[in-house]
Structures are given as C-alpha cells and as structure tokens.
Design a protein around this motif. Structure first.
Motif, short mmCIF file in Angstrom:
data_model
loop_
_atom_site.label_atom_id
_atom_site.label_comp_id
_atom_site.label_asym_id
_atom_site.label_seq_id
_atom_site.Cartn_x
_atom_site.Cartn_y
_atom_site.Cartn_z
N SER A 99 0.84 -1.19 0.00
CA SER A 99 0.00 0.00 0.00
C SER A 99 0.88 1.24 0.00
N PRO A 100 0.39 2.36 -0.56
CA PRO A 100 1.14 3.62 -0.45
C PRO A 100 1.00 4.27 0.93
N LEU A 101 0.32 3.57 1.84
CA LEU A 101 0.17 4.00 3.25
C LEU A 101 -0.71 5.24 3.36
N HIS A 102 -0.63 5.93 4.52
CA HIS A 102 -1.42 7.12 4.77
C HIS A 102 -2.91 6.82 4.58
N ARG A 103 -3.39 5.78 5.29
CA ARG A 103 -4.79 5.36 5.29
C ARG A 103 -5.24 4.85 3.92
N SER A 104 -4.34 4.15 3.26
CA SER A 104 -4.67 3.53 1.98
C SER A 104 -4.59 2.01 2.16
N VAL A 105 -5.65 1.28 1.81
CA VAL A 105 -5.67 -0.14 2.08
C VAL A 105 -6.32 -0.90 0.93
N TRP A 106 -5.76 -2.06 0.62
CA TRP A 106 -6.32 -2.95 -0.39
C TRP A 106 -7.26 -3.95 0.28
N VAL A 107 -8.29 -4.35 -0.45
CA VAL A 107 -9.18 -5.43 -0.01
C VAL A 107 -9.17 -6.49 -1.11
N LYS A 108 -8.85 -7.74 -0.73
CA LYS A 108 -8.65 -8.79 -1.73
C LYS A 108 -9.26 -10.12 -1.24
N PRO A 109 -9.60 -10.99 -2.18
CA PRO A 109 -10.07 -12.32 -1.80
C PRO A 109 -8.91 -13.29 -1.67
N LEU A 110 -9.00 -14.20 -0.67
CA LEU A 110 -7.97 -15.23 -0.53
C LEU A 110 -8.54 -16.38 0.30
N PRO A 111 -9.10 -17.40 -0.34
CA PRO A 111 -9.56 -18.57 0.41
C PRO A 111 -8.41 -19.19 1.18
N ARG A 112 -8.68 -19.64 2.36
CA ARG A 112 -7.59 -20.14 3.21
C ARG A 112 -6.83 -21.30 2.57
N GLN A 113 -7.51 -22.06 1.70
CA GLN A 113 -6.83 -23.17 1.04
C GLN A 113 -5.69 -22.70 0.14
N ARG A 114 -5.75 -21.44 -0.30
CA ARG A 114 -4.72 -20.93 -1.21
C ARG A 114 -3.77 -19.93 -0.52
N MET A 115 -3.91 -19.82 0.81
CA MET A 115 -3.11 -18.82 1.54
C MET A 115 -1.61 -19.09 1.39
N LEU A 116 -1.21 -20.32 1.62
CA LEU A 116 0.21 -20.64 1.61
C LEU A 116 0.83 -20.40 0.24
N ALA A 117 0.18 -20.88 -0.81
CA ALA A 117 0.72 -20.72 -2.16
C ALA A 117 0.78 -19.27 -2.58
N THR A 118 -0.19 -18.47 -2.15
CA THR A 118 -0.25 -17.06 -2.55
C THR A 118 0.78 -16.21 -1.82
N LEU A 119 0.95 -16.47 -0.54
CA LEU A 119 1.76 -15.57 0.29
C LEU A 119 3.22 -15.99 0.44
N ARG A 120 3.51 -17.28 0.33
CA ARG A 120 4.87 -17.73 0.59
C ARG A 120 5.92 -17.07 -0.29
N PRO A 121 5.62 -16.77 -1.57
CA PRO A 121 6.64 -16.06 -2.37
C PRO A 121 7.07 -14.72 -1.78
N MET A 122 6.23 -14.14 -0.90
CA MET A 122 6.55 -12.85 -0.28
C MET A 122 7.04 -13.02 1.16
N ARG A 123 7.47 -14.22 1.53
CA ARG A 123 7.77 -14.53 2.93
C ARG A 123 8.83 -13.62 3.54
N ARG A 124 9.77 -13.14 2.75
CA ARG A 124 10.82 -12.26 3.29
C ARG A 124 10.27 -10.94 3.80
N TYR A 125 9.09 -10.57 3.33
CA TYR A 125 8.56 -9.25 3.64
C TYR A 125 7.39 -9.29 4.63
N LEU A 126 6.91 -10.49 4.99
CA LEU A 126 5.73 -10.58 5.84
C LEU A 126 6.09 -10.35 7.30
#
Length: 832
Positions: free
Chosen positions: A353-380
């Motif tokens: 997000s560009p911050l300053h009260r800016s937020v994304w809203v997205k869909p993510l079924p829990r079954q796909r959480m690991l596959a979707t987020l793990r590529p960004m693991r260094r930043y979580l």
C-alpha cells in the motif's frame, strides 16, 4: 562544547568532524581496549532506570535538556515513550525473554550436575545504522547493544537532530564507573559519506541496519566477511477475516482503527485486508463498508504535509487502480479530501500500500493462503486475524507457515508486549554469542566461573536507611502487578512481616541460592535430600528450598518439619536420605529424639541448615555421635531480601560470601550511621539491585557482623562477612547491655554444653529477673557459676543487687519458639 559544531559523541565527549575522522581511523584499537573490561548488566539496568525516571518527569532537568533536541513536530510524547522502554521492568523482561535471565553474561552452570558453564557473551562491536524517519529507533537500538555487553557505534542521519547523542550522553553520565560511556559512540553524517560508513563497519562483528532494501544494500557493501548483518527492514502486514468476522461491525471498527493508527507508518500496520472467499462481489461489498468505517475515523495529518515522493506514490496507485476499474478488476473508494482510500482488487496477490490510510481489499480462500503468500515470505510481518477460536488456530498456523512472524487480533495489530520478538528474532541474541567452558571435577563447588576472576560490580547504594517498618510501608505502594508472590516472615524478632515478590524476582533469587548451595558442597548428582524446613502460614522456608533443589536437579524428599519425629525418621531411613535441610533447633530435636534409629541407620552424611546456627560444640556432637561429615549453612538471608550470603567449603561458623551479583553490603556503626573501621563489628545494611517489583535500598536488616579481610582460599572474589548475632540478641538489663551470644559461648567453652539456650527477662518484685533456660543435660549450679565468673557485666549487675539470675532446665519442647518456623527465640523479653 555540545553545540552543532560538535555533533558527535565519542566515549564520553562531544567532538567535531575533524576529531571524529581521526578517531574512526583508530576504532579497532579503541574497541579492543574496551572489550577487555566486562560490562555488568546491572550497571546498564540501573542507568537506564534512572534515565527512565527523568524522561517520565517533565519537571526533571534532564527532560528539559533533551526536549531541546526533539525533532520538529515531536513533543514530550516521544520522551515518554523512550522513558517507558528504558524502565527496569521493561528491560528486565526483555533480558529474561531474549537471553534467559537478568545477568546473561555470567558463566553459570545450566545443569548443576555437570561442570559446564554457559553464558551469552557480547559479539564485540555492533555498528547501528539508524533510519532518518524514526527518532526513537537510534538510541533504543544502541541500548539493546549495551544490554548484550557490546561496544556500539551508531550512525544517525545527517538531517537528524542531536537527540540520540544527548540522550545517550545522559545515560552514560548516570554510570559513575564510565563503563557505559566507553561503549557508546554516536556519529551524525549523511549516507553519502561512504568512507566514514566503511570505517564504521570494517571492524564490526555485527551491523544492524534499519530501512528498506536500498538502505540495506548500501550498507551491506561495507560489511566484511564473517560479520553478522542484522536487517531491520520494511515489512508488510495484513488483516485476514474469516467469513463470519467480516460481517461483524465491531471487527470492522477495529480494522479501521488499525489502518488509521500511526497513519500506517508502522511495519505492523495493515496494508491489505484479505477475506476468506473467492467471491468478487463479497470483496466489493466489504470494501464499501470499510470505506464507510474509515470515513468515521478522526482526521489524521493533512496530505498537504506529505513529501513530493509520498504524494506521487499515492496519486499513482490510485490512478492505476481507477484505470483497472474498466477491466472489472478493481473498485476505488476515496475520501473527498483524499485523506483515505480503499481499493478493492479481485486478484489475491499481496500488493504493498502507499500507506497514509490507503488499504487494499482482496479475496484469498484459506486453502490458497500458503501458495499465494509464501513467495513474499521475506517481507511478511504481522497478520491480524478475526474469526472463531477454531479459525484463529487454523489460520495462525497457515500464516506462520507462509512466513509471517506475528499473529494478533484485528484491532491489536500495532500493540506489543514486553519481550516480544521483532521480525521473528530476538535482537539481543543477534547481538550476542552463546559460549561455553567445560571444566573438570576441581570445579564441582564453583557455581559461577566469573567469581574466580573478579567480584560483581554494582552501583553504590545511596539514600536514607530503611528499617523493617519503612519496608512494610513501601510494600503498601507496590503495584499489584508486581505482587505475584506473598511471603510472611517467621516472626522470630517481632510481628511477622509481609514480603512481596514477582515470580521473576523469586526465580532470580532461588537461582542465586542454588549457586550458593553448590559452593557449600552440595552434590546434586549424588546427594539424597530430605527437605525438613517448616511449611505453611505463608512462610517461605520449605517452598524456597524446594525451588532451589528443583533448579539444581537434586533428589528431594519434601517431608517438611513436623511433630511426629518417629514418622520423619522412618521416612529418612526408608528413602535412604543422606542429606538434611532444616532449622538447627528442629534437626537437633529430631536427631536426639530418634537417635537410636538414626544412629543404627548411619546414612546421614550432610546437614545444610538455615535460620539459626549450630554452635561449635553442637557440631562436635553431631559429628561424633551421628557421623555427620558436613555441617554447613544452606544460606543466609531474610524473607524480604531473599538470599544474602552463602558459605563455601572453606567457610566456618558464621562466615559467608556475599551474593555480590544481587546485593551490596555496608557495615555501619551500631550507634551512628557511619561505616565501621575495617574488621570492626557493626550493623549489616543491604541494598538489593536485582528486583523488578520494588527497590530495597540500604535496609538495616537487624543483624550484626564484620567484614572478613582478604581473598577466600576457595578462590571466590565475592566479599566475605561474619555474622555476629542480631541487634535483638543484645538486651539492656539492669542498666547493662548483655549479649545472648556471650551466654552461649561461656556455656559451650566452660562446660561443654551443646544444647539450646534461651534467655528470659522479666520484672521481679524488687529487681529485674533474668532466667537462662537450658536442656536437662546441663548442670544449673555449674552454669550459674560459670556465667557469673565469665561475664563481668552480668556479675556486676548481680553484685549491685540490680538483677536476679536463675538457671532453669526444661525439655526441648518447652522452649519458646516462633509458631511459623519453629525457630528458637533467643531472647524472650516479658517486661511491661
């Protein structure tokens, strides 16, 4: 001078650019000289706590001096935040959480059964590269380096004020030893000054850098091989809402609060909100509701105050999202004044997000959480989860597996707790090394290897003297959060007094007492111990020694003192006890009452006693009649102060080593508040340092003693002192001062008496009456003759017809004792 012309603080002095450049060239030598001198953790804690007090008091002169260096736009809130972090409770919790104790650098035995010593040692020189947008980070990062015992060199931004320099200078000034000052170097220069950055990092053992990827890469180029690079980079956090949760209005309000708090400037601020769904319509509907919630939040800083780059990022992100609306991928909600924006996106990929009260809203079924987020693991970093208890448990595991390091409730994403790891690691461990020393059996009675090198260094005590009444008054002001454990004294010298402890303080003290017991010759590998201290009535004796044996891993039979001596003796025999813990008066009664059984058993080899003392004659009887090989003090202490001293295998009588890592000891004149001459008898006055819950400074404990000169033959550097009775054992009778210990000594040396002796003082019809109570083994007439012959003051009082002296023989059960501990009352004063 400490003006802008001298913007650098170097080991106790403010210097200019030219001098800083010269000193940087010799940095390796300065580091080596400083590391040769260890830094006691208590020195850092004491200085930080004193600075904390100043920062939390706007009327304090230090507060005013530092307020002059606050960055533009900051107020006293920043100083209060720094003060809260630097307080002893917070730093002690941090040390315990991250390094396992309040004195982690002392080489102690983690397993008392082995002569292996471990400690957390400083890594050496830590270079801290602070960010330019967080004024508190720079000084606090360096304090973490100090807690780990390191030499620290800190770089602040060229655009920063001198707050970090002056705050750390104030901290160093609070340490009279100068040890902190020698470990603090603070330089202010821009990152473009690459030569200085290289000179800072070249001799470093660890480099801690705060900032984004570009900042880390810029510093990493100067980090030498083998140097530990500690990255405190930017992270991304998000909220995840289970199906039932996103319908809940309270959850929606809590999420909006997380978005607005600190304008998303914290790494733990949510930049994305994920819904447990793959339905785009549900995402769009929730985004609209979230926009409504943000619209109700109090306004933040105006966007007019943002920099050009920040404003450009906001505008670009918003315009790109609006363009993708035409593709059916997004929907954008923006405040009329641009103070907040919600961007619904049908694609689940994590987007910053560009911050300053800016937020994304997205869909993510829990079954796909690991596959979707793990590529960004260094930043979580943080995941705020809302859902049922089962949802929270399941989703937490998935989030952590994907690479997140924190999970919190929605509404508490920016909250923290004392001792919490940062970005998945403990900072103090990153600035330390775990070291070990393996020793042979010669070290069986050496609990801490450091004691053979030097005494622990603690701040000098100051302030008024405290008596028991003053300490009881202090107890009334102890915060309930710091009153986790309640003990009452045995009441042997008056009304039982209440003592309050945190569990952390209790653990510190029991661990110290355990080390002292090793020094006294206790063998946790082989000794089979019967704990025969009194229990109940909030008395801490039995419980404390249970805890001590637990920490030592010693074999224990928690029998406790009781009236059925036969049952106790049978338990000793049945369970093959060879070591007894208890009060001398109780052990004396037990052994003599069950002498036939215990002599025939013949298995008791050691006695460790506390609360009272065995006389030399009693020791002889125990050795000759019962075959006891070791008779030694288990500890010297009090209910309110905890363990104060311990005996080593070379100690005899009342001689003890001071627990010098916990307390300082003064010996003051009996009649005046001044130190006695070396070797003279005086009042023992203790100041305890290792207490989170309360400070007990210069406590007049009521005991008499003298310092024992010279180094102990055992090799321990801890100071020694000899106990010489209590102030209460000295009676003013018939205008004379009489000492209970003199009665005991005369009875022992002149008549070979080995039993208990008690003095009663009463008002008689014509004059005061003094009755000496002894056991039936004594000859009353011979004892009276010996006392009058050997105690001139007593003889004078009798000859002047001011005092009647009687000798009374009684059964051991008829001596006056304290109800809680069974301890003999040496003097019973019945005068009105």
């Amino acid at each position: 001078m400490t003006t802008e012309t001298n913007p650098h603080y170097w080991q106790g002095a403010f210097i200019d650019d030219e001098e800083a450049g010269r000193r940087l060239a010799t940095l390796p030598t300065a580091v080596e000289d400083t590391l040769a001198e260890p830094l006691d953790t208590e020195t850092v804690l004491a200085a930080c706590d004193a600075l904390s007090t100043a920062l939390l008091d706007p009327a304090h002169p230090t507060y005013a001096r530092l307020a002059a260096h606050l960055p533009e736009g900051e107020d006293g809130t920043l100083l209060a935040e720094l003060g809260a972090f630097l307080g002893r409770p917070e730093l002690t919790r941090k040390l315990r959480s991250e390094l396992g104790g309040a004195a982690p650098q002392r080489l102690n035995r983690p397993d008392a059964k082995d002569t292996v010593y471990e400690a957390w040692a400083p890594i050496g020189l830590v270079a801290h590269i602070a960010p330019g947008n967080a004024a508190s980070v720079a000084p606090l990062s360096l304090v973490e380096g100090l807690l780990a015992g390191n030499v620290n060199i800190l770089k602040t931004s060229g655009a920063d004020t001198l707050l970090a320099q002056h705050l750390l200078a104030e901290l160093a000034a609070l340490d009279e030893s100068g040890a902190i000052a020698r470990r603090v170097i603070v330089l202010r220069f821009p990152s473009s000054r690459q030569e200085w950055l290289r000179l800072m990092c070249a001799p470093a053992d660890a480099v801690a850098v705060w900032g984004g990827e570009a900042a880390v890469e810029g510093v990493a180029a100067h980090v030498p091989p083998g140097c530990r690079l500690v990255e405190w980079g930017h992270k991304i956090s998000f909220a995840y809402l289970a199906r039932d949760a996103w319908q809940d209005e309270a959850t929606l309000a809590a999420l909006a609060a997380d978005v607005c708090l600190l304008e998303q400037q914290a790494c733990s601020s949510p930049q994305v909100v994920y819904l447990d769904t793959d339905d785009d319509k549900e995402v769009l509907a929730f985004a609209e509701r979230l926009a409504g919630a943000l619209a109700t939040m109090p306004p933040g800083p105006s966007t007019d105050e943002l920099g050009t780059a920040e404003q450009a990022e906001l505008t670009t992100t918003e315009l790109m999202a609006r363009l993708e609306e035409h593709l059916g991928l997004t929907r954008v909600h923006v405040a009329p004044d641009g103070s907040w924006r919600v961007m619904a996106d049908t694609r689940p990929a994590l987007t910053a997000s560009p911050l300053h009260r800016s937020v994304w809203v997205k869909p993510l079924p829990r079954q796909r959480m690991l596959a979707t987020l793990r590529p960004m693991r260094r930043y979580l970093q943080t995941v705020g989860i809302a859902g049922t208890r089962t949802d929270v448990a399941e989703l937490s595991r998935l989030a952590l597996a994907a690479g997140a390091t924190r999970v919190t409730p929605v509404g508490g994403m920016l909250a923290s707790y004392a001792g919490e790891p940062h970005d998945g690691v403990y900072a103090l461990q990153r600035y330390s090394r775990r070291v070990a020393v393996q020793a042979d059996e010669r070290f069986a009675t050496v609990a801490c290897l450091d004691d053979l090198v030097r005494p622990a260094a603690l701040p000098e005590p100051s302030g008024p003297l405290l008596d028991k009444a003053a300490v009881q008054e202090l107890n009334r002001s102890v915060d309930r959060r710091d009153a986790e454990l309640y003990f009452r004294s045995g009441g042997s010298t008056g009304t039982p007094a209440l003592s309050l402890f945190t569990y952390d303080d209790y653990d510190t003290q029991m661990s110290a007492a355990a080390r002292g017991l090793l020094a006294a010759g206790y063998d946790p590998k082989h000794d089979r111990t019967a704990n025969l201290f009194y229990c109940g009535g909030m008395y801490g004796g039995f419980i404390s020694f249970f805890s001590i044996l637990e920490r030592l891993g010693g074999t224990q039979m928690p029998i406790a003192a009781g009236p059925d001596h036969r049952a106790t003796a049978e338990a000793l025999v049945a369970h093959e006890a060879d070591t007894l813990f208890g009060m001398p008066s109780y052990l004396w009664q037990l052994l003599h009452d069950q002498s036939d059984l215990l002599r025939s058993y013949g298995g008791i080899r050691k006695i460790f006693y506390g609360g009272e003392h065995f006389t030399a004659e009693q020791r002889r009887v125990l050795a000759e009649n019962f075959g006891i090989e070791t008779i030694r003090s288990i500890t010297y202490g009090s209910t309110d102060l905890g363990p104060l001293g311990y005996q080593c295998v070379e100690s005899a009588g009342g001689v003890h080593h001071l627990h010098a890592d916990l307390h300082t000891l003064e010996i003051l004149d009996v009649d005046a508040d001044r130190p006695v001459a070396p070797g003279e008898t005086g009042r023992l006055v203790f100041t305890t340092h290792a207490r989170r819950g309360q400070r007990l400074d210069r406590y007049v404990i009521g005991d008499l003693g003298r310092a024992v000169p010279g180094r102990c033959p055992c090799g321990n550097h801890a100071p020694r002192f000899e106990l010489l009775g209590r102030l209460g054992d000295v009676m003013r009778v018939a205008t004379y001062f009489l000492n209970h210990r003199r009665f005991v000594t005369i009875a022992e040396e002149d008549l070979g008496y080995a039993g208990e002796l008690q003095v009663l003082v009463e008002n008689g019809t014509a004059r005061e009456r003094l009755t000496v109570r002894v056991e039936h083994s004594a000859d009353p007439a011979a004892l009276r003759t010996a006392l009058l012959a050997g105690y001139p003051e007593l003889r004078s009082a009798v000859e002047e017809r001011l005092l009647d002296v009687e000798i009374e023989t009684v059964a051991t059960a008829d001596f006056a004792r304290t109800a809680t501990t069974g301890k003999l009352r040496s003097v019973v004063d019945r005068r009105q």
